[in-house]
Design an enzyme around this catalytic site. Structure first.
Site, PDB file in Angstrom:
ATOM      1  CG  ASP A  40      -0.176  -0.002   2.479  1.00 18.12           C
ATOM      2  OD1 ASP A  40       0.859  -0.006   2.549  1.00 18.12           O
ATOM      3  OD2 ASP A  40      -0.884  -0.253   3.593  1.00 18.12           O
ATOM      4  NE  ARG A  99      13.380  25.326  -4.844  1.00 17.75           N
ATOM      5  CZ  ARG A  99      13.335  24.602  -5.814  1.00 17.75           C
ATOM      6  NH1 ARG A  99      13.435  25.233  -7.181  1.00 17.75           N
ATOM      7  NH2 ARG A  99      13.109  23.264  -5.919  1.00 17.75           N
ATOM      8  CE  LYS A 195      14.925  32.549 -11.419  1.00 15.47           C
ATOM      9  NZ  LYS A 195      15.502  31.408 -11.078  1.00 15.47           N
ATOM     10  CB  SER A 226      14.006  22.760  -9.901  1.00 14.24           C
ATOM     11  OG  SER A 226      12.862  21.979 -10.015  1.00 14.24           O
ATOM     12  N   GLY A 229      14.495  25.633 -16.433  1.00 10.45           N
ATOM     13  CA  GLY A 229      13.866  26.881 -17.164  1.00 10.45           C
ATOM     14  C   GLY A 229      15.090  28.117 -16.890  1.00 10.45           C
TER      15      GLY A 229
END
Ligand code: R5P
Length: 296
Positions: A40, A99, A195, A226, A229
């Site tokens: 499970d 973060r 950015k 991550s 991008g």
């Protein structure tokens, strides 16, 4: 650290290779474990060596799947307390949720702080992290922590790489301090980009600026990759401005989904990371850094 007899090391499932490297360098016993996941999805853990009266080093990074890696870490710490460990050192090279170190939008859960509280409440005596995204999550929590810096290891890697007129580039303002230190170590120039991330959609926009990159090798460095991008945007800008080779390096290569593809398709020659997060790009080991801290 005390004698090798009274210190043992426990390898969490997310950091097996790194744990072996640390145990070998320290010449301490790696505790044999019986672990399994029930049908499970629940986790079962059993130490096959006694921990009573011993100093226990638990090595468990918390990359995706971060929630189950964190739960395993909490179980390991709690269980070590119950089995009578004398002292528990939690080595968590990548600490998930760091973060989320504040309320960016009203009403948000400050998850990073709650993770630190849970580490304390589980019974960790000291936590060792590596380039944690925000140290502030430990503020106000009575838990000693050491945050190690792996960027000098990344600089050493590039010292051995033949580079033409290199420039270190920070893909956003958050990486300016680390980037400029690497540039200083390599004796080369440094630049940074700016950015913006949309707090609702997560979309990233990087402002382009002229950096004189024609024919030069560019090293783009960040703490975390991550979704890729941030890096892909910076790589595209460097390629557009005529960079010769673009190398991408980070401490924590989470490389979620198609991150690798995004970065390589943007024109990067190579992605380099550490074994904070095991992957095919984790070619720099954190073991010497962590061993040094544990010996101290
Ligand atoms: C945040 O600012 C971090 O330093 C990284 O730049 C960020 O986590 C990278 O995320 P992604 O790879 O999703 O762009």
């Amino acid at each position: 650290m005390g004698t090798t007899n009274d210190t043992v090391l426990v390898a969490g499932s997310a950091s097996q290779l790194l744990a072996v490297r640390i145990a070998r360098a320290l010449k301490v016993e790696l505790v044999p474990m019986a672990s399994k996941t029930f049908p499970d999805g629940e986790l079962y853990l059993r130490f096959l060596s006694p921990l009573n009266g011993r100093r226990v080093i638990i090595v468990q990074s918390t990359p995706p799947p971060q929630n189950s890696n964190l739960l395993e870490l909490f179980f390991l710490i709690n269980a070590a307390v119950e089995k009578g460990a004398d002292e528990i050192i939690a080595v968590v090279p990548y600490l998930a949720y760091a973060r989320q170190d504040k309320e960016f939008l009203p009403g948000e859960a400050v998850s990073g702080r709650y993770i630190c509280r849970m580490l304390k409440n589980c019974g960790a005596d000291i936590v060792i992290t590596v380039n944690i995204h925000s140290r502030s999550i430990f503020e106000g929590i009575d838990l000693p922590f050491i945050d190690l810096d792996a960027f000098p290891l990344i600089a050493e890697y590039f010292e051995k790489t033949p580079l033409k007129d290199p420039l270190v580039l920070a893909p956003d303002k958050g990486a300016v301090e680390e980037g400029s230190l690497i540039a200083e170590k390599l004796g080369c120039s440094f630049a940074f980009l700016e950015k913006e991330r949309d707090r609702y959609t997560g979309e990233i926009v990087t402002a382009e600026k002229q950096m004189g990159l024609k024919g030069r090798d560019v090293l783009i460095i960040d703490d975390i990759i991550s979704t890729g991008g941030t890096m892909a945007n910076a790589v595209s800008i460097a390629v557009k401005q005529g960079a010769r080779n673009v190398y991408v390096a980070c401490v924590h290569p989470l490389l979620v989904g198609e991150a690798r593809l995004k970065i390589l398709n943007a024109g990067a020659r190579e992605i380099i990371g550490t074994d904070s997060v095991p992957s095919d790009v984790s070619i720099i080991s954190l073991a010497p850094l962590i061993v040094g801290a544990l010996k101290r």
